[in-house]
Design an enzyme around this catalytic site. Sequence first.
Site, PDB file in Angstrom:
ATOM      1  N   LYS A 116      -1.789  -1.178   2.939  1.00  0.00           N
ATOM      2  CA  LYS A 116      -0.976  -0.774   1.791  1.00  0.00           C
ATOM      3  C   LYS A 116      -1.776   0.184   0.925  1.00  0.00           C
ATOM      4  O   LYS A 116      -2.987   0.010   0.758  1.00  0.00           O
ATOM      5  CB  LYS A 116      -0.533  -1.984   0.968  1.00  0.00           C
ATOM      6  CG  LYS A 116       0.461  -1.636  -0.140  1.00  0.00           C
ATOM      7  CD  LYS A 116       1.132  -2.886  -0.701  1.00  0.00           C
ATOM      8  CE  LYS A 116       0.228  -3.666  -1.613  1.00  0.00           C
ATOM      9  NZ  LYS A 116       0.885  -4.882  -2.137  1.00  0.00           N
ATOM     10  N   LYS A 138      -1.641   2.832  -2.768  1.00  0.00           N
ATOM     11  CA  LYS A 138      -1.007   3.138  -4.040  1.00  0.00           C
ATOM     12  C   LYS A 138      -0.419   4.545  -4.006  1.00  0.00           C
ATOM     13  O   LYS A 138      -0.979   5.461  -3.393  1.00  0.00           O
ATOM     14  CB  LYS A 138      -2.015   3.030  -5.179  1.00  0.00           C
ATOM     15  CG  LYS A 138      -2.659   1.662  -5.313  1.00  0.00           C
ATOM     16  CD  LYS A 138      -1.669   0.583  -5.655  1.00  0.00           C
ATOM     17  CE  LYS A 138      -2.363  -0.745  -5.913  1.00  0.00           C
ATOM     18  NZ  LYS A 138      -1.408  -1.827  -6.255  1.00  0.00           N
ATOM     19  N   ASP A 165       2.927   1.358  -2.813  1.00  0.00           N
ATOM     20  CA  ASP A 165       3.047   0.554  -4.040  1.00  0.00           C
ATOM     21  C   ASP A 165       2.908   1.465  -5.252  1.00  0.00           C
ATOM     22  O   ASP A 165       1.871   2.092  -5.449  1.00  0.00           O
ATOM     23  CB  ASP A 165       1.945  -0.508  -4.033  1.00  0.00           C
ATOM     24  CG  ASP A 165       1.999  -1.433  -5.234  1.00  0.00           C
ATOM     25  OD1 ASP A 165       2.892  -1.280  -6.087  1.00  0.00           O
ATOM     26  OD2 ASP A 165       1.122  -2.326  -5.322  1.00  0.00           O
ATOM     27  N   ASN A 195       3.494   0.416  -8.562  1.00  0.00           N
ATOM     28  CA  ASN A 195       3.109  -0.311  -9.780  1.00  0.00           C
ATOM     29  C   ASN A 195       3.976   0.019 -10.992  1.00  0.00           C
ATOM     30  O   ASN A 195       3.478   0.254 -12.084  1.00  0.00           O
ATOM     31  CB  ASN A 195       1.633  -0.083 -10.096  1.00  0.00           C
ATOM     32  CG  ASN A 195       0.728  -0.732  -9.064  1.00  0.00           C
ATOM     33  OD1 ASN A 195       0.209  -0.042  -8.175  1.00  0.00           O
ATOM     34  ND2 ASN A 195       0.548  -2.041  -9.143  1.00  0.00           N
ATOM     35  N   GLU A 238       5.874  -9.462  -8.424  1.00  0.00           N
ATOM     36  CA  GLU A 238       4.589  -9.923  -8.949  1.00  0.00           C
ATOM     37  C   GLU A 238       4.540  -9.970 -10.469  1.00  0.00           C
ATOM     38  O   GLU A 238       3.703 -10.667 -11.045  1.00  0.00           O
ATOM     39  CB  GLU A 238       3.447  -9.052  -8.428  1.00  0.00           C
ATOM     40  CG  GLU A 238       3.414  -7.647  -8.995  1.00  0.00           C
ATOM     41  CD  GLU A 238       2.278  -6.816  -8.423  1.00  0.00           C
ATOM     42  OE1 GLU A 238       1.265  -6.654  -9.118  1.00  0.00           O
ATOM     43  OE2 GLU A 238       2.413  -6.342  -7.279  1.00  0.00           O
ATOM     44  N   HIS A 293       1.921 -11.757  -3.426  1.00  0.00           N
ATOM     45  CA  HIS A 293       1.040 -10.856  -4.158  1.00  0.00           C
ATOM     46  C   HIS A 293      -0.314 -11.540  -4.239  1.00  0.00           C
ATOM     47  O   HIS A 293      -0.470 -12.587  -4.854  1.00  0.00           O
ATOM     48  CB  HIS A 293       1.564 -10.581  -5.570  1.00  0.00           C
ATOM     49  CG  HIS A 293       0.607  -9.748  -6.370  1.00  0.00           C
ATOM     50  ND1 HIS A 293      -0.008 -10.195  -7.519  1.00  0.00           N
ATOM     51  CD2 HIS A 293       0.143  -8.488  -6.166  1.00  0.00           C
ATOM     52  CE1 HIS A 293      -0.801  -9.249  -7.987  1.00  0.00           C
ATOM     53  NE2 HIS A 293      -0.731  -8.210  -7.190  1.00  0.00           N
TER      54      HIS A 293
END
Length: 349
Positions: free
Chosen positions: A166, A168, A197, A199, A249, A299
Amino acid sequence: MKITRVTVEVTSEPKQHAIRDAIQLLDRNGRCDVTVETDAGVSGTSSTYFGRVASSPALLGALITEQLGPAIIGQDATMIRHIRDLLRTLTDYQGTAGLSTFGISAIDQALWDLLGKSLGVPVWKLLGANRTAIPTYAMVGWLELDVPQLQDVCARAMEQGFQGVKMKVGGGPLAEDLERIGAVRAVIGDGVPLMVDANQAFDLAEAIRRGRAYSDLGCRWFEEPLRAADTAAHIRLAEKLDIPIATGENRYGQEQFRDLFVGGGVGVVQPDLRRAGGLTDCYEIGLMAAGFGIPYASHGGGAHIHVLAALPNTIYVESGLLPADGSVTLTDGCYPLPTEPGLSSWSAH
């Protein structure tokens, strides 16, 4: 077994290597360790990561020491759900979601550890095991890494036997994301799952635009594209995209997951032990997700692996790279379950 004492130790120190996602720099390691003791001489412990701000672990420690811990003295330590509900009632006026839930979760985990130790079995056996090993992927693609560094860490993950990686996204323009995704794909190959991801970095329009691009590149899921609490936007986004939306998460307690499930706003659910409410709530959220046919990927790792072992809809445990000392190894891309009583001390994250 009556609870006689609850103690807390806190630490906070700079990370040796600061890591970055689309919205923040994570440059500290903070931890709050909780021990629950009983009149039977059995105790349980939990360790809650609570970085980024230097004072955060001490604030959590004070909440547990001065409010939550005293409220459970004299309680039967085996009545874990009763204690959870008692602490929720206690903190309702101040707001249970947030710091209070971090504290309740820490106590919940310590109680499960205590129960497992009192019976001489790992907690995953108490929850009702559904598997003996958990598929795992490596969360290694942080944004402070340049492209060669990113490729190197992803190559190391493949060498260690992880089933996927994974990375970012969202720290810059879409073109930058696409370049970095292409660089990772060149290292791991076309058949390996690659997750992205964000965020919570995007609004709905940008999440639609980027999600379509990530989907075209074959990404396995699009994680936290939107602000976590915006259920309506998640539902609208899921209707627009083919790529599964992964989130959870930053949601607190089961109620914050229910509407997301009913509306179809999540394709992979990812509760966090600290925010969801501990092992108890993560297990119950996982069972609720199973009823909707939604797969569950944790998570983080650590104690979460006990929940993952018991759920019928588990697909992954999240992990960093394995320790260099060889103390943890994967078998066919899976973490073996711990065999020690309680939660055990090792962590998958």
